[in-house]
Design a protein around this motif. Structure first.
Motif, PDB file in Angstrom:
ATOM      1  N   GLY A 171       0.816  -1.208   0.000  1.00 23.43           N
ATOM      2  CA  GLY A 171       0.000   0.000   0.000  1.00 23.43           C
ATOM      3  C   GLY A 171       0.848   1.254   0.000  1.00 23.43           C
ATOM      4  O   GLY A 171       2.071   1.213   0.155  1.00 23.43           O
ATOM      5  N   PHE A 172       0.169   2.413  -0.176  1.00 21.75           N
ATOM      6  CA  PHE A 172       0.859   3.706  -0.166  1.00 21.75           C
ATOM      7  C   PHE A 172       0.738   4.311   1.225  1.00 21.75           C
ATOM      8  O   PHE A 172      -0.337   4.339   1.816  1.00 21.75           O
ATOM      9  N   PHE A 173       1.859   4.818   1.732  1.00 18.09           N
ATOM     10  CA  PHE A 173       1.842   5.407   3.067  1.00 18.09           C
ATOM     11  C   PHE A 173       2.545   6.756   3.031  1.00 18.09           C
ATOM     12  O   PHE A 173       3.633   6.889   2.460  1.00 18.09           O
ATOM     13  N   ASN A 174       1.911   7.749   3.663  1.00 21.18           N
ATOM     14  CA  ASN A 174       2.530   9.064   3.681  1.00 21.18           C
ATOM     15  C   ASN A 174       3.528   9.174   4.833  1.00 21.18           C
ATOM     16  O   ASN A 174       3.641   8.284   5.676  1.00 21.18           O
ATOM     17  N   SER A 175       4.238  10.281   4.875  1.00 21.61           N
ATOM     18  CA  SER A 175       5.313  10.449   5.855  1.00 21.61           C
ATOM     19  C   SER A 175       4.781  10.488   7.280  1.00 21.61           C
ATOM     20  O   SER A 175       5.454  10.059   8.219  1.00 21.61           O
ATOM     21  N   ILE A 176       3.553  10.998   7.455  1.00 20.90           N
ATOM     22  CA  ILE A 176       2.984  11.073   8.800  1.00 20.90           C
ATOM     23  C   ILE A 176       2.700   9.666   9.333  1.00 20.90           C
ATOM     24  O   ILE A 176       2.975   9.351  10.492  1.00 20.90           O
ATOM     25  N   GLN A 177       2.154   8.816   8.483  1.00 25.20           N
ATOM     26  CA  GLN A 177       1.883   7.439   8.897  1.00 25.20           C
ATOM     27  C   GLN A 177       3.180   6.713   9.252  1.00 25.20           C
ATOM     28  O   GLN A 177       3.267   6.022  10.259  1.00 25.20           O
ATOM     29  N   ARG A 178       4.192   6.882   8.415  1.00 22.99           N
ATOM     30  CA  ARG A 178       5.473   6.230   8.692  1.00 22.99           C
ATOM     31  C   ARG A 178       6.084   6.755   9.993  1.00 22.99           C
ATOM     32  O   ARG A 178       6.618   5.987  10.791  1.00 22.99           O
ATOM     33  N   SER A 179       5.989   8.061  10.197  1.00 21.26           N
ATOM     34  CA  SER A 179       6.552   8.653  11.414  1.00 21.26           C
ATOM     35  C   SER A 179       5.825   8.152  12.653  1.00 21.26           C
ATOM     36  O   SER A 179       6.453   7.888  13.684  1.00 21.26           O
ATOM     37  N   ALA A 180       4.499   8.018  12.561  1.00 20.88           N
ATOM     38  CA  ALA A 180       3.719   7.530  13.692  1.00 20.88           C
ATOM     39  C   ALA A 180       4.133   6.117  14.075  1.00 20.88           C
ATOM     40  O   ALA A 180       4.310   5.797  15.257  1.00 20.88           O
ATOM     41  N   VAL A 181       4.299   5.258  13.073  1.00 20.98           N
ATOM     42  CA  VAL A 181       4.704   3.875  13.332  1.00 20.98           C
ATOM     43  C   VAL A 181       6.113   3.820  13.901  1.00 20.98           C
ATOM     44  O   VAL A 181       6.393   3.094  14.864  1.00 20.98           O
ATOM     45  N   THR A 223      -6.535   6.858  28.386  1.00 20.58           N
ATOM     46  CA  THR A 223      -6.735   7.516  27.090  1.00 20.58           C
ATOM     47  C   THR A 223      -5.812   8.720  26.940  1.00 20.58           C
ATOM     48  O   THR A 223      -6.123   9.667  26.226  1.00 20.58           O
ATOM     49  N   GLY A 224      -4.680   8.697  27.644  1.00 23.79           N
ATOM     50  CA  GLY A 224      -3.722   9.788  27.539  1.00 23.79           C
ATOM     51  C   GLY A 224      -2.935   9.709  26.238  1.00 23.79           C
ATOM     52  O   GLY A 224      -2.936   8.696  25.536  1.00 23.79           O
ATOM     53  N   ALA A 225      -2.225  10.777  25.932  1.00 27.49           N
ATOM     54  CA  ALA A 225      -1.480  10.859  24.679  1.00 27.49           C
ATOM     55  C   ALA A 225      -0.048  10.360  24.858  1.00 27.49           C
ATOM     56  O   ALA A 225       0.605  10.660  25.851  1.00 27.49           O
ATOM     57  N   LYS A 232      -2.497   8.797  17.457  1.00 28.29           N
ATOM     58  CA  LYS A 232      -3.939   8.685  17.709  1.00 28.29           C
ATOM     59  C   LYS A 232      -4.802   8.596  16.450  1.00 28.29           C
ATOM     60  O   LYS A 232      -5.767   7.827  16.417  1.00 28.29           O
ATOM     61  N   PRO A 233      -4.506   9.357  15.393  1.00 23.07           N
ATOM     62  CA  PRO A 233      -5.375   9.277  14.207  1.00 23.07           C
ATOM     63  C   PRO A 233      -5.403   7.899  13.557  1.00 23.07           C
ATOM     64  O   PRO A 233      -6.305   7.615  12.752  1.00 23.07           O
ATOM     65  N   PHE A 234      -4.450   7.046  13.866  1.00 27.80           N
ATOM     66  CA  PHE A 234      -4.356   5.754  13.188  1.00 27.80           C
ATOM     67  C   PHE A 234      -4.842   4.595  14.053  1.00 27.80           C
ATOM     68  O   PHE A 234      -4.689   3.431  13.691  1.00 27.80           O
ATOM     69  N   ILE A 235      -5.440   4.930  15.213  1.00 30.27           N
ATOM     70  CA  ILE A 235      -5.947   3.913  16.132  1.00 30.27           C
ATOM     71  C   ILE A 235      -7.453   4.102  16.263  1.00 30.27           C
ATOM     72  O   ILE A 235      -7.940   5.230  16.355  1.00 30.27           O
ATOM     73  N   ALA A 236      -8.186   2.999  16.290  1.00 30.33           N
ATOM     74  CA  ALA A 236      -9.648   3.064  16.333  1.00 30.33           C
ATOM     75  C   ALA A 236     -10.142   3.605  17.671  1.00 30.33           C
ATOM     76  O   ALA A 236      -9.807   3.072  18.731  1.00 30.33           O
ATOM     77  N   GLY A 241      -2.362   6.008  23.059  1.00 30.53           N
ATOM     78  CA  GLY A 241      -1.227   6.286  22.203  1.00 30.53           C
ATOM     79  C   GLY A 241      -0.684   5.049  21.532  1.00 30.53           C
ATOM     80  O   GLY A 241       0.061   5.141  20.557  1.00 30.53           O
ATOM     81  N   VAL A 242      -1.049   3.870  22.039  1.00 28.96           N
ATOM     82  CA  VAL A 242      -0.589   2.602  21.475  1.00 28.96           C
ATOM     83  C   VAL A 242      -1.743   1.620  21.334  1.00 28.96           C
ATOM     84  O   VAL A 242      -1.929   1.000  20.293  1.00 28.96           O
ATOM     85  N   VAL A 243      -2.528   1.468  22.386  1.00 30.08           N
ATOM     86  CA  VAL A 243      -3.593   0.455  22.434  1.00 30.08           C
ATOM     87  C   VAL A 243      -4.959   1.129  22.460  1.00 30.08           C
ATOM     88  O   VAL A 243      -5.192   2.038  23.265  1.00 30.08           O
ATOM     89  N   PRO A 244      -5.881   0.714  21.594  1.00 29.93           N
ATOM     90  CA  PRO A 244      -7.237   1.283  21.581  1.00 29.93           C
ATOM     91  C   PRO A 244      -8.065   0.751  22.742  1.00 29.93           C
ATOM     92  O   PRO A 244      -7.768  -0.307  23.303  1.00 29.93           O
TER      93      PRO A 244
END
Length: 358
Positions: A171-181, A223-225, A232-236, A241-244
């Motif tokens: 898939g295609f991933f932008n820099s923000i997604q890569r940085s988050a991971v 639910t802290g950051a 956070k934008p990539f978690i349901a 910050g890690v676990v939903p």
């Protein structure tokens, strides 16, 4: 003579203090009189170094050193380079057999987990009786009374989905997604260093060891950051910050949840919450939620604000869950009732739990 006597008194006092410190440490190495076993979470460094057992044990001890290490009798280790049903199973099984050959859990033990340790422990509890019987050991020599899951990843995390997709180039991933991971994992994943991340994908995690419900699971969610909120934008739904929450709550189904309870929010406001699990896995109980508690703070000794209770005033697995709480109307909640643990903000999440259950 006086100088010698004075010196003798000083030495005696120092010895008493030293012994007292030792006794105090030993006395606190139980929870409600039961020995504690710790099961750590994901450790990214394993994927690049593939450490041996001695190094894994040292890392496991360090993982818990901020709070729980001195309050436990056993610290289990496993490697994140492995899969739950493979190398992780083998390491956990050998350690369980060693414990069962002794006496530490004959009267019953309490397991404390963090993050992926929740998933590892689910698999262990499902298979432990077979492991013991096959080794000619009476399963009653390894009695687990209850499990305390802090920021439990038994239901997986979407960060693992993203990491596996990036690692496999699907898939295609932008820099923000890569940085988050990369922030969450501490490295850029590729197909050669994913290990237990495959098992942490929500759909996979929810198919692992969900069949054993004999042991009460007491759950503590925040639910802290973490990582400045970048993950956070990539978690349901709400997350630490890690676990939903769908994972940390022990929800029986995935969902974009704002709370573990339909009647109270993580910030303690007593209100109807529509985005909450309809049900939890059987014998799972959400005990505390902390709005400001992030993934790491669940098991360290830092204060992270107030906590609210969900399951309270009951006995679970021989542990008396009886947090002292109060309700009060707060102007910032439009004068709705807020329920908090009394003086909860004076202690960390783990310290609140230990002080109360002990």
């Amino acid at each position: 003579m006086t100088q010698h006597l004075s010196r003798l008194v000083r030495i005696t006092v120092l010895c008493v203090l030293a012994l007292g410190g030792t006794w105090s440490s030993m006395a606190s190495a139980t929870l409600a009189g039961k020995n504690v076993i710790l099961v750590h979470g994901f450790q990214a460094s394993d994927l690049s170094s593939n450490p041996n057992d001695a190094a894994l044990q040292t890392q496991a001890n360090n993982y818990w050193s901020a709070y729980w290490l001195n309050r436990a009798e056993e610290v289990l280790y496993w490697s994140s380079v492995d899969r739950v049903s493979g190398g992780i199973k083998d390491k956990i099984r050998s350690q369980v057999l060693a414990i069962a050959r002794g006496t530490r859990c004959v009267a019953g033990c309490v397991v404390v987990t963090h993050s992926t340790g929740d998933l590892v422990t689910r698999y262990m509890l499902r298979n432990v009786n077979n492991w013991l019987s096959s080794a000619g050991i009476d399963p009653n020599r390894f009695r687990i009374l209850a499990v305390l899951d802090f920021a439990g990843a038994g239901g997986g995390t979407e960060i693992a989905d993203l990491a596996v997709s990036i690692g496999n180039g699907s898939g295609f991933f932008n820099s923000i997604q890569r940085s988050a991971v990369e922030l969450a994992l501490g490295f850029r994943p590729d197909s050669s260093n994913l290990g237990v991340l495959y098992d942490l994908q929500p759909n996979t995690a929810r198919n692992i060891a969900t069949g054993n419900n004999a042991v009460p699971r007491l759950r503590f969610a925040g639910t802290g950051a973490s990582y400045g909120g970048l993950t956070k934008p990539f978690i349901a739904g709400a997350d630490d910050g890690v676990v939903p929450l769908h994972s940390a709550c022990g929800a029986s189904t995935k969902g974009d949840y704002d709370s573990c309870s339909r009647s109270v929010s993580p910030n303690g406001i007593l209100q109807s919450v529509s985005a909450a699990p309809a049900s939890l896995y059987f014998n799972n109980y959400v005990v505390l939620m902390g709005e400001q508690t992030n993934h790491g703070q669940a098991i360290d000794n830092s204060r992270s604000g107030n906590f609210t209770t969900v399951s309270n005033n009951q006995v679970l697995g021989g542990l008396s869950v009886d947090f002292d709480t109060y309700t009060q109307r707060k102007w910032w909640s439009f004068f709705r009732q807020v329920r908090w643990v009394t003086n909860g903000d004076s202690y960390s999440m783990s310290d609140n739990v230990f002080r109360t259950l002990n």
